[in-house]
Design a protein around this motif. Structure first.
Motif, mmCIF file in Angstrom:
data_model
loop_
_atom_site.group_PDB
_atom_site.id
_atom_site.type_symbol
_atom_site.label_atom_id
_atom_site.label_comp_id
_atom_site.label_asym_id
_atom_site.label_seq_id
_atom_site.Cartn_x
_atom_site.Cartn_y
_atom_site.Cartn_z
ATOM 1 N N ALA A 190 10.512 -10.669 -50.415
ATOM 2 C CA ALA A 190 11.297 -9.981 -51.447
ATOM 3 C C ALA A 190 11.580 -10.901 -52.617
ATOM 4 C CB ALA A 190 12.607 -9.483 -50.843
ATOM 5 N N GLY A 191 11.592 -10.331 -53.821
ATOM 6 C CA GLY A 191 11.693 -11.111 -55.034
ATOM 7 C C GLY A 191 13.084 -11.611 -55.365
ATOM 8 N N VAL A 192 14.142 -11.009 -54.840
ATOM 9 C CA VAL A 192 15.493 -11.421 -55.176
ATOM 10 C C VAL A 192 16.063 -12.210 -53.998
ATOM 11 C CG1 VAL A 192 17.781 -10.615 -55.842
ATOM 12 C CG2 VAL A 192 15.769 -9.324 -56.536
ATOM 13 N N SER B 14 19.505 -4.291 -54.823
ATOM 14 C CA SER B 14 19.957 -5.612 -54.395
ATOM 15 C C SER B 14 21.102 -6.091 -55.265
ATOM 16 C CB SER B 14 18.806 -6.622 -54.497
ATOM 17 O OG SER B 14 17.702 -6.207 -53.746
ATOM 18 N N PHE C 81 19.810 -5.318 -58.985
ATOM 19 C CA PHE C 81 18.361 -5.216 -59.089
ATOM 20 C C PHE C 81 17.938 -3.917 -58.420
ATOM 21 C CE2 PHE C 81 19.335 -9.685 -59.128
ATOM 22 C CZ PHE C 81 18.468 -10.231 -60.058
ATOM 23 N N ASP D 32 14.562 -2.536 -56.975
ATOM 24 C CA ASP D 32 13.339 -3.201 -56.532
ATOM 25 C C ASP D 32 13.428 -4.656 -57.013
ATOM 26 O OD1 ASP D 32 12.377 -1.032 -55.079
ATOM 27 O OD2 ASP D 32 11.494 -0.139 -56.852
ATOM 28 N N ASP D 33 12.596 -5.125 -57.926
ATOM 29 C CA ASP D 33 12.686 -6.509 -58.397
ATOM 30 C C ASP D 33 13.133 -6.596 -59.853
ATOM 31 O OD1 ASP D 33 11.913 -7.540 -55.974
ATOM 32 O OD2 ASP D 33 9.783 -7.555 -56.474
#
Length: 145
Positions: free
Chosen positions: A45-47, A69, A77, A79-80
């Motif tokens: 995951a990006g975060v 997120s 956030f 998604d990203d």
């Protein structure tokens, strides 16, 4: 004892070589293995969020969920993509509008364990107002601290 003597026919032609040089293949495979070993940990995951622990089992998914997120600084956030808190209601309404006629997608809420409970509940209330009834809180598997 057999000897490999050149035949009289086709005097200038060489016999085809039957050996395969495997060294270049092994070199390419090792380079690809190293590339995959380096990039695989980056595909998470990006975060970055410090998720709480839980003993709950993973959920089955039937469609791609929306990931919302909240990081340690309280940034939101979807998604990203980082969004402002003032834009949350509009973005959620847009996601519901895309699902016109159908049930809104499931939402995975990922919130840092250091965040204020009221902040997380405010986001959950906004999700409920927008019509997202299927909400899952994402945790890390393990015993709670």
């Amino acid at each position: 004892m057999a000897m490999n003597l050149p035949s009289q026919r086709g005097r200038g032609r060489k016999a085809p070589m039957a050996d395969i040089n495997v060294t270049p293949l092994v070199d390419v495979m090792l380079v690809l293995l190293i590339i995959f070993m380096v990039t695989a940990p980056l595909l998470t995951a990006g975060v970055p969020i410090n998720l709480p622990d839980s003993r709950a089992k993973p959920l089955d998914q039937d469609q791609k969920p929306v990931q919302l997120s909240l990081d340690n600084d309280g940034k939101l956030f979807i998604d990203d993509e980082e969004i402002a808190e003032a834009d949350l209601a509009q973005r959620l309404d847009r996601i519901v509008a895309v699902q016109a006629g159908g049930e809104p997608p499931q939402v995975f809420l990922r919130a840092d364990r250091q965040l204020d409970y009221g902040r997380v509940m405010g986001v959950m209330g906004e999700l409920n107002r927008a019509g997202f009834n299927r909400l899952s809180l994402v945790t890390v598997e393990g015993a709670p601290r």
